[in-house]
Design a protein around this motif. Structure first.
Motif, PDB file in Angstrom:
ATOM      1  N   UNK A  65      89.555  59.871 -32.883  1.00  0.00           N
ATOM      2  CA  UNK A  65      89.703  58.727 -33.472  1.00  0.00           C
ATOM      3  C   UNK A  65      91.042  57.871 -33.050  1.00  0.00           C
ATOM      4  N   UNK A  66      92.010  58.603 -32.568  1.00  0.00           N
ATOM      5  CA  UNK A  66      93.143  57.930 -32.025  1.00  0.00           C
ATOM      6  C   UNK A  66      92.938  57.333 -30.785  1.00  0.00           C
ATOM      7  N   UNK A  67      92.317  58.038 -29.785  1.00  0.00           N
ATOM      8  CA  UNK A  67      92.009  57.394 -28.466  1.00  0.00           C
ATOM      9  C   UNK A  67      90.946  56.353 -28.646  1.00  0.00           C
ATOM     10  N   UNK A  68      90.085  56.357 -29.833  1.00  0.00           N
ATOM     11  CA  UNK A  68      89.196  55.093 -30.022  1.00  0.00           C
ATOM     12  C   UNK A  68      90.170  53.899 -30.554  1.00  0.00           C
ATOM     13  N   UNK A  69      91.262  54.374 -31.542  1.00  0.00           N
ATOM     14  CA  UNK A  69      92.033  53.216 -32.210  1.00  0.00           C
ATOM     15  C   UNK A  69      92.835  52.395 -30.770  1.00  0.00           C
ATOM     16  N   UNK A  70      93.606  53.187 -30.076  1.00  0.00           N
ATOM     17  CA  UNK A  70      94.132  52.852 -29.033  1.00  0.00           C
ATOM     18  C   UNK A  70      93.513  51.989 -28.057  1.00  0.00           C
ATOM     19  N   UNK A  71      92.213  52.438 -27.712  1.00  0.00           N
ATOM     20  CA  UNK A  71      91.318  51.587 -26.827  1.00  0.00           C
ATOM     21  C   UNK A  71      90.996  50.190 -27.434  1.00  0.00           C
ATOM     22  N   UNK A  72      90.591  50.246 -28.608  1.00  0.00           N
ATOM     23  CA  UNK A  72      90.024  49.056 -29.256  1.00  0.00           C
ATOM     24  C   UNK A  72      91.288  48.260 -29.536  1.00  0.00           C
ATOM     25  N   UNK A  73      92.463  48.656 -29.800  1.00  0.00           N
ATOM     26  CA  UNK A  73      93.591  47.693 -30.062  1.00  0.00           C
ATOM     27  C   UNK A  73      94.030  47.310 -28.772  1.00  0.00           C
ATOM     28  N   UNK A  74      94.104  47.998 -27.475  1.00  0.00           N
ATOM     29  CA  UNK A  74      94.462  47.316 -26.273  1.00  0.00           C
ATOM     30  C   UNK A  74      93.446  46.328 -25.668  1.00  0.00           C
ATOM     31  N   UNK A  75      92.197  46.455 -25.961  1.00  0.00           N
ATOM     32  CA  UNK A  75      91.164  45.538 -25.765  1.00  0.00           C
ATOM     33  C   UNK A  75      91.127  44.180 -26.629  1.00  0.00           C
ATOM     34  N   UNK A  76      91.470  44.622 -27.788  1.00  0.00           N
ATOM     35  CA  UNK A  76      91.754  43.162 -28.706  1.00  0.00           C
ATOM     36  C   UNK A  76      93.069  42.582 -28.223  1.00  0.00           C
ATOM     37  N   UNK A  77      93.933  43.245 -27.648  1.00  0.00           N
ATOM     38  CA  UNK A  77      95.165  42.312 -27.653  1.00  0.00           C
ATOM     39  C   UNK A  77      95.439  42.216 -26.013  1.00  0.00           C
ATOM     40  N   UNK A  78      94.248  42.208 -25.006  1.00  0.00           N
ATOM     41  CA  UNK A  78      94.003  41.972 -23.795  1.00  0.00           C
ATOM     42  C   UNK A  78      95.316  42.660 -23.137  1.00  0.00           C
ATOM     43  N   UNK A  79      95.492  43.811 -23.321  1.00  0.00           N
ATOM     44  CA  UNK A  79      96.536  44.836 -22.760  1.00  0.00           C
ATOM     45  C   UNK A  79      98.151  44.206 -22.851  1.00  0.00           C
ATOM     46  N   UNK A  80      98.385  43.423 -23.775  1.00  0.00           N
ATOM     47  CA  UNK A  80      99.698  42.779 -23.928  1.00  0.00           C
ATOM     48  C   UNK A  80     100.574  43.630 -24.683  1.00  0.00           C
ATOM     49  N   UNK A  81     101.748  43.495 -25.167  1.00  0.00           N
ATOM     50  CA  UNK A  81     102.549  44.177 -26.153  1.00  0.00           C
ATOM     51  C   UNK A  81     102.922  45.600 -25.836  1.00  0.00           C
ATOM     52  N   UNK A  82     103.071  45.968 -24.648  1.00  0.00           N
ATOM     53  CA  UNK A  82     103.430  47.360 -24.209  1.00  0.00           C
ATOM     54  C   UNK A  82     104.936  47.203 -23.777  1.00  0.00           C
ATOM     55  N   UNK A  83     105.681  48.238 -24.330  1.00  0.00           N
ATOM     56  CA  UNK A  83     107.270  48.585 -23.821  1.00  0.00           C
ATOM     57  C   UNK A  83     107.223  50.005 -23.357  1.00  0.00           C
ATOM     58  N   UNK A  84     108.274  50.357 -22.587  1.00  0.00           N
ATOM     59  CA  UNK A  84     108.356  51.563 -22.211  1.00  0.00           C
ATOM     60  C   UNK A  84     109.864  52.348 -22.416  1.00  0.00           C
ATOM     61  N   UNK A  85     110.084  53.248 -23.104  1.00  0.00           N
ATOM     62  CA  UNK A  85     111.387  53.950 -23.071  1.00  0.00           C
ATOM     63  C   UNK A  85     111.384  55.203 -22.208  1.00  0.00           C
ATOM     64  N   UNK A  86     112.594  55.438 -21.633  1.00  0.00           N
ATOM     65  CA  UNK A  86     112.994  56.875 -20.866  1.00  0.00           C
ATOM     66  C   UNK A  86     113.625  57.774 -21.550  1.00  0.00           C
ATOM     67  N   UNK A  87     113.060  59.072 -21.914  1.00  0.00           N
ATOM     68  CA  UNK A  87     113.576  60.320 -22.528  1.00  0.00           C
ATOM     69  C   UNK A  87     114.862  60.634 -21.627  1.00  0.00           C
ATOM     70  N   UNK A  88     115.821  60.927 -22.342  1.00  0.00           N
ATOM     71  CA  UNK A  88     116.941  61.536 -21.427  1.00  0.00           C
ATOM     72  C   UNK A  88     117.005  62.657 -20.760  1.00  0.00           C
ATOM     73  N   UNK A  89     116.455  63.600 -21.273  1.00  0.00           N
ATOM     74  CA  UNK A  89     115.981  64.735 -20.146  1.00  0.00           C
ATOM     75  C   UNK A  89     114.906  65.646 -20.512  1.00  0.00           C
ATOM     76  N   UNK A  90     114.625  66.612 -19.799  1.00  0.00           N
ATOM     77  CA  UNK A  90     113.402  67.418 -19.910  1.00  0.00           C
ATOM     78  C   UNK A  90     113.617  68.891 -19.391  1.00  0.00           C
ATOM     79  N   UNK A  91     113.147  69.976 -19.865  1.00  0.00           N
ATOM     80  CA  UNK A  91     113.419  71.274 -19.558  1.00  0.00           C
ATOM     81  C   UNK A  91     112.271  72.107 -19.939  1.00  0.00           C
ATOM     82  N   UNK A  92     111.785  72.875 -18.889  1.00  0.00           N
ATOM     83  CA  UNK A  92     110.730  73.857 -19.144  1.00  0.00           C
ATOM     84  C   UNK A  92     111.319  75.179 -19.140  1.00  0.00           C
ATOM     85  N   UNK A  93     110.973  75.767 -20.412  1.00  0.00           N
ATOM     86  CA  UNK A  93     111.535  77.391 -20.312  1.00  0.00           C
ATOM     87  C   UNK A  93     110.332  78.507 -20.284  1.00  0.00           C
TER      88      UNK A  93
END
Length: 496
Positions: A65-93
């Protein structure tokens, strides 16, 4: 709702999100396109979408349902309204005596974190060895434990997380474990290339998708027409790449690599408002294939919108050429030679270009995008026309065996190329027996000479007699330029 993306890449411990996005600035745009295409017009997930996003089965009710909700919302908004943020760091242990691999990354302060998060893991390239069942466990996920199924069709993994306060820095710890102990090494290969320690092969990216009309508090705050135009320009180029990937004939094997900078070329010509009318007319009417390339291929690279100023007559010519090539593409789609998804991408390219051939006052970016679209359409239609020509030559009955004629010769292009990813340069092959194909007097004399038993002289050979250039449209920090690589694509053969 925001999306957290971890992009598997080949970078080492010093890798940052900017490095991954430098490798492919269309990464976010491609993700949004994949989410957009996950559902049909009825809002139902398409057949291949669950596998593309790592959803195991119909019983997995948390991600579907999350995938379906995201897809329908992006279709409705014609792919607009998207922002990005960069996390500070990542580590694999990774400890050999533990069954799980711990992924830890720091989140920056952001009001977006107050929204319900979705975690998407984006693969640099999908795994090729069978299927891998994986569980993800964390107090930051909701529910705390979720499953994914990774296969050769998996491009992303979709998980759901908890909302939290956005005014403090956060650290997410996610335990990743293979469902079968025997596949733990496969999981290590996917996450960290099989190496223990901090050799990180993933880069985090936070992406927020706002639904237009329901919550505008997190809409793009820049509000500037320049930023909006630049985003449209990049979206157009990324959609152009996806169209070329979908529309061009697929290669059955990886051809040898060709570096464009190793070829002789004419001086580059700027594509802007100063470009001469005669040059633009020549390019619009050229049948040469076109390669779209970046000299500086990075997400920080400013894709400045190009502009052209066509006369009313040339504007009408551009519109007519576009219509003719679009009709050819649609006929190829009707015949099943080009997939239907190419038609959808073509429609979006037309919308992004906002081109109207009757509007002679609309000089600028619209004409520029229409020009790029025409060159892409010409490249696709040329590829299929050449395929038909080669098939007809092979099907021609001959009692003399294969006679001199055009054959396919494909090369792959370096990674800085936006598209196509390969080019068919053609080659001439076959016999040069009497009567000669496109022979001249010298070739006739060579034939008689060798037929009389003179072994010290060569007979006539099947060689190219005429060529098309390879046109390269290149972007750098100064703008866009067209460079012609002359005598690149064989188009006529003969005996010499």
């Amino acid at each position: 709702m925001f999306l957290l993306i971890l992009l598997w890449s080949s970078f080492g411990p010093a890798a940052t999100v900017s490095a991954a996005r430098q490798d492919d600035p269309c990464f976010v745009d491609d993700l949004v396109a994949a989410l957009h295409d996950a559902t049909g017009k009825d809002g139902e997930l398409l057949a291949g979408s669950p596998a593309s996003f790592g959803i195991c089965s119909e019983s997995d009710s948390s991600s579907r349902p999350v995938l379906s909700e995201l897809s329908v919302g992006i279709q409705r908004n014609d792919r607009r309204g998207v922002e990005v943020l960069d996390p500070a760091a990542v580590l694999v242990s990774d400890e050999d005596d533990q069954e799980s691999i711990m992924v830890t990354f720091d989140l920056p302060q952001s009001q977006l974190l107050k929204m319900k998060p979705v975690l998407i893991l984006a693969f640099k390239s999908p795994p090729t060895d069978g299927e891998l069942g994986v569980t993800f466990s964390s107090q930051s996920l909701q529910p705390n434990t979720q499953s994914a199924c990774i296969s050769g069709r998996t491009l992303y993994i979709l998980l759901t997380g908890k909302s939290s306060e956005g005014n403090v820095e956060q650290k997410w710890n996610i335990s990743v474990q293979a469902k079968s102990p025997s596949t733990r090494e496969n999981l290590k290969d996917v996450l960290i290339g099989g190496k223990s320690g901090s050799d990180v092969r993933l880069t985090p990216l936070l992406l927020f998708s706002a639904e237009t009309g329901t919550d505008t508090r997190h809409a793009n705050s820049s509000g500037s027409s320049a930023a909006s135009t630049q985003t449209t320009s990049l979206s157009f180029l990324c959609e152009l790449r996806r169209f070329l990937d979908a529309g061009l004939p697929q290669q059955s094997a990886e051809p040898p690599l060709l570096r464009l900078d190793s070829l002789q070329a004419l001086p580059p010509l700027a594509l802007d408002l100063s470009t001469s009318e005669s040059l633009l007319a020549e390019i619009i009417n050229s049948s040469a294939p076109t390669i779209f390339s970046f000299s500086s291929w990075s997400s920080s690279f400013p894709v400045r919108p190009g502009q052209l100023a066509l006369s009313p007559a040339l504007l009408g010519e551009l519109g007519q050429r576009l219509e003719a090539n679009e009709q050819q593409i649609r006929e190829l789609i009707r015949q099943g030679m080009v997939p239907q998804k190419a038609s959808e991408k073509l429609e979006r390219l037309r919308r992004l270009s906002a081109f109207q051939k009757q509007d002679s006052s609309a000089e600028g970016e619209s004409q520029y995008c229409a020009f790029l679209l025409l060159k892409a359409l010409q490249t696709v239609t040329r590829a299929y026309n050449m395929q038909r020509k080669l098939r007809a030559a092979r099907a021609d009955p001959s009692t003399r065996g294969p006679i001199c004629g055009l054959g396919s010769l494909t090369v792959s292009l370096e990674k800085l190329v936006l598209g196509p990813q390969s080019a068919d340069l053609n080659n001439c092959r076959g016999s040069c027996a009497i009567p000669l194909i496109n022979g001249n007097n010298h070739a006739v004399l060579l034939t008689y000479h060798t037929e009389q038993g003179n072994v010290n002289e060569r007979g006539p050979c099947c060689v190219p007699l005429a060529y098309d250039p390879l046109e390269v449209i290149d972007w750098n920090d100064e703008g866009s330029f067209l460079t012609s690589k002359p005598d690149m694509v064989a188009k006529e053969c003969g005996c010499r």
